[in-house]
Scaffold this motif. Structure first.
Motif, PDB file in Angstrom:
ATOM      1  N   ALA A  23       0.840  -1.190   0.000  1.00  0.00           N
ATOM      2  CA  ALA A  23       0.000   0.000   0.000  1.00  0.00           C
ATOM      3  C   ALA A  23       0.878   1.244   0.000  1.00  0.00           C
ATOM      4  CB  ALA A  23      -0.912  -0.004   1.214  1.00  0.00           C
ATOM      5  N   ALA A  24       0.648   2.114  -0.959  1.00  0.00           N
ATOM      6  CA  ALA A  24       1.427   3.340  -1.081  1.00  0.00           C
ATOM      7  C   ALA A  24       0.623   4.541  -0.598  1.00  0.00           C
ATOM      8  CB  ALA A  24       1.857   3.556  -2.530  1.00  0.00           C
ATOM      9  N   SER A  25       1.319   5.505  -0.018  1.00  0.00           N
ATOM     10  CA  SER A  25       0.682   6.742   0.400  1.00  0.00           C
ATOM     11  C   SER A  25       1.634   7.898   0.138  1.00  0.00           C
ATOM     12  CB  SER A  25       0.303   6.699   1.878  1.00  0.00           C
ATOM     13  OG  SER A  25       1.440   6.509   2.680  1.00  0.00           O
ATOM     14  N   GLY A  26       1.064   9.066  -0.041  1.00  0.00           N
ATOM     15  CA  GLY A  26       1.871  10.252  -0.273  1.00  0.00           C
ATOM     16  C   GLY A  26       1.946  10.665  -1.725  1.00  0.00           C
ATOM     17  N   ARG A  27       2.059   9.721  -2.616  1.00  0.00           N
ATOM     18  CA  ARG A  27       2.094   9.975  -4.056  1.00  0.00           C
ATOM     19  C   ARG A  27       1.416   8.805  -4.762  1.00  0.00           C
ATOM     20  NH1 ARG A  27       6.052  13.273  -6.275  1.00  0.00           N
ATOM     21  NH2 ARG A  27       4.863  12.917  -8.186  1.00  0.00           N
ATOM     22  N   PRO A  28       0.857   9.027  -5.928  1.00  0.00           N
ATOM     23  CA  PRO A  28       0.254   7.913  -6.675  1.00  0.00           C
ATOM     24  C   PRO A  28       1.331   6.977  -7.218  1.00  0.00           C
ATOM     25  CG  PRO A  28       0.137   9.949  -7.938  1.00  0.00           C
ATOM     26  CD  PRO A  28       0.586  10.335  -6.576  1.00  0.00           C
ATOM     27  N   ILE A  29       1.045   5.683  -7.227  1.00  0.00           N
ATOM     28  CA  ILE A  29       2.032   4.725  -7.716  1.00  0.00           C
ATOM     29  C   ILE A  29       2.290   4.897  -9.206  1.00  0.00           C
ATOM     30  CG2 ILE A  29       1.654   3.010  -5.916  1.00  0.00           C
ATOM     31  CD1 ILE A  29      -0.162   1.513  -7.849  1.00  0.00           C
TER      32      ILE A  29
END
Length: 125
Positions: A23-29
């Motif tokens: 799961a990524a957060s802060g910027r779009p993958i």
């Protein structure tokens, strides 16, 4: 910058399947080429598979070709690693990684810009 959090690891038997999530957060993958690496005890970290920013291109190590599949879900901003026909030699800590790439088609993730903390996968024989 982006933060990456892996999940889904565990203890399975040889031949089983497992799906890891990152799961990524802060910027779009979609801003990064995304990849998975793994590190077994006493061994160096090795590349597993990666996917381009636009999701068109993927590449995988010979040791996992035909068994592991990388995919992304932009709506969930998550990268997945589907692992089938697991073998004891797949036992390792699996890390998600993100690499800034100008080309939307690049799968090159060596020396990535960001790493997740890793999730343990153990395959028993």
């Amino acid at each position: 910058q982006v933060q990456l959090v892996e999940s889904g690891g565990g203890l399975v038997q040889a031949g089983d399947s497992l799906r890891l999530s990152c799961a990524a957060s802060g910027r779009p993958i979609s801003s990064y080429a995304m990849g998975w690496f793994r590190q077994a005890p006493g061994k160096e970290r090795e590349f597993v598979t990666s996917i381009s920013r636009n999701g068109v291109n993927t590449v995988a190590a010979d040791s996992v070709k035909g068994r592991f599949t990388i995919s992304t879900d932009s709506a969930k901003n998550t990268v997945y690693l589907q692992m089938n026909s697991l073998k004891p030699e797949d036992t390792a800590v699996y890390h998600c990684a993100a690499a800034r790439r100008n080309s939307a088609y690049s799968t090159f993730v060596i020396n990535p810009d960001y790493w997740g903390q890793g999730t343990q996968v153990t395959v028993s024989s």
